[in-house]
Design an enzyme around this catalytic site. Structure first.
Site, PDB file in Angstrom:
ATOM      1  N   CYS A   3      21.060  36.939 -19.465  1.00 59.72           N
ATOM      2  CA  CYS A   3      19.991  37.180 -18.488  1.00 59.72           C
ATOM      3  C   CYS A   3      18.638  37.129 -19.176  1.00 59.72           C
ATOM      4  O   CYS A   3      18.239  38.077 -19.870  1.00 59.72           O
ATOM      5  CB  CYS A   3      20.195  38.528 -17.801  1.00 59.72           C
ATOM      6  SG  CYS A   3      18.920  38.923 -16.581  1.00 59.72           S
ATOM      7  N   CYS A  33      16.102  39.731 -17.967  1.00 58.05           N
ATOM      8  CA  CYS A  33      16.436  41.086 -18.402  1.00 58.05           C
ATOM      9  C   CYS A  33      16.039  41.326 -19.856  1.00 58.05           C
ATOM     10  O   CYS A  33      15.515  42.377 -20.207  1.00 58.05           O
ATOM     11  CB  CYS A  33      17.936  41.344 -18.266  1.00 58.05           C
ATOM     12  SG  CYS A  33      18.616  41.055 -16.629  1.00 58.05           S
ATOM     13  N   ASP A  34      16.309  40.341 -20.716  1.00 57.19           N
ATOM     14  CA  ASP A  34      16.238  40.569 -22.156  1.00 57.19           C
ATOM     15  C   ASP A  34      15.209  39.739 -22.892  1.00 57.19           C
ATOM     16  O   ASP A  34      15.014  39.930 -24.097  1.00 57.19           O
ATOM     17  CB  ASP A  34      17.617  40.298 -22.780  1.00 57.19           C
ATOM     18  CG  ASP A  34      18.698  41.197 -22.211  1.00 57.19           C
ATOM     19  OD1 ASP A  34      18.378  42.330 -21.810  1.00 57.19           O
ATOM     20  OD2 ASP A  34      19.870  40.773 -22.148  1.00 57.19           O
TER      21      ASP A  34
END
Length: 317
Positions: A132, A135-136
């Site tokens: 992701c 997300c990261d």
């Protein structure tokens, strides 16, 4: 018989459980062997509102579970092996042979990222391997990153990651990309994106503190090489976890549950869906949590309007 059963314990399922429990519906939550969903494999979560210093993914999920339990939600570990949605109350059969019935159901079983299934991949999820970018990506500021994949998702993630990385290298096992022409053109025009095409990933190279490289097979020469990197983003698609439904609910071409626009209602009245199992676009903890709240409110309204008739004395006898 239960008033409400929730299948799945990611942000969507746990938020639904909190809302249902506060509505005094005493929901039963069925969790598989990874309670908390994909966030339990994430280290730091910095984009969930209310945590300015960030919070560990497992801690966030544990807090949400405790909150649901506080208001009266019950949890049961197990897999739903069979399910009958043709008649209401609905019937669920667990792998241990137990049978459950419920007046209404929420499906929040998520979607699993497709992985490469190569050595050291799973062991380094959260230590340099991610599925992701949104997300990261922030954690890889100024670092070299690899994106594995050749479709639209891979091009989109590679383009997004150039906001943070010093270099993004796309690795794809074929010479040709599967992405649409507009997505290819956008990626190829980005000066930060490099290309290693016709190369098949065969091993994640790890060091003491996480990922240090990706070993690939050059499909043209047959030789192996290691590409130095500090982050590997696997972008080869997701698989919604709907097999247990055996085709009883309407899905789109990729298997995601279809809901009525603006609601969580599926193709069967009394069955609701939330989280990544019906969301191929956003796949964020906060959007999943929001859809969990929607599902719980929709279910509560449905039960008020469609109560299950109590059995008569003759039926009981």
């Amino acid at each position: 018989m239960h008033k409400a059963i929730v299948i799945g314990t990611g942000p969507a399922g746990l938020t639904a459980a909190i809302y249902l429990a506060r509505a005094n519906l005493q929901p039963l939550v069925i969790e598989g062997d990874q309670p908390g969903g994909q966030l339990t494999t994430t280290t730091e979560v910095e984009n969930f509102p209310g945590f300015p210093e960030g919070i560990l993914g497992p801690d966030l999920m544990d807090n949400m579970r405790k909150q649901a339990e506080k208001f009266g939600a019950a949890f049961q570990t197990g897999w739903v092996k069979e399910i009958d949605l043709q008649n209401r109350p609905f019937t669920l059969r667990l792998e241990n042979g137990e049978t459950l019935t419920t007046e209404a159901l929420i499906v929040s079983t998520g979607a699993s990222a497709n992985l490469l299934h190569i050595p050291n991949e799973m062991e380094n999820i959260g230590r340099g391997v991610s599925t992701c970018a949104t997300c990261d990506g922030f954690f890889f500021r100024g670092k070299k990153i690899i994106v594995v994949g050749g479709g639209d998702s891979a091009m989109e993630e590679a383009h997004f990651l150039t906001r943070f990385a010093s270099e993004v290298r796309v690795v794809h096992r074929r010479e040709e990309l599967k992405a649409s022409r507009i997505m290819q053109d956008r990626a190829r025009s980005n000066e930060k994106i490099e290309w290693s095409l016709n190369r098949t990933p065969i091993e994640v190279v790890e060091g003491e503190h996480g990922v240090t490289g990706l070993k690939v097979l050059n499909n043209e020469t047959g030789e192996t090489e290691v590409i130095d990197t500090q982050g590997i983003f696997v972008a080869i698609g997701h698989r919604p976890n709907t097999a247990f439904l055996q085709g009883q609910l309407e899905t789109d071409a990729n298997g995601y549950l279809v809901v009525k626009p603006g609601t969580s209602e599926t193709s069967i009245p009394g069955v609701f869906a939330c989280g990544d199992v019906k969301d191929p676009v956003y796949r964020q903890a906060i959007t999943s949590a929001g859809s969990g709240a929607m599902a719980a409110l929709d279910l509560e309204r449905f039960l008020d309007e469609h109560p299950v008739a109590e059995p008569s004395v003759q039926e009981v006898v």
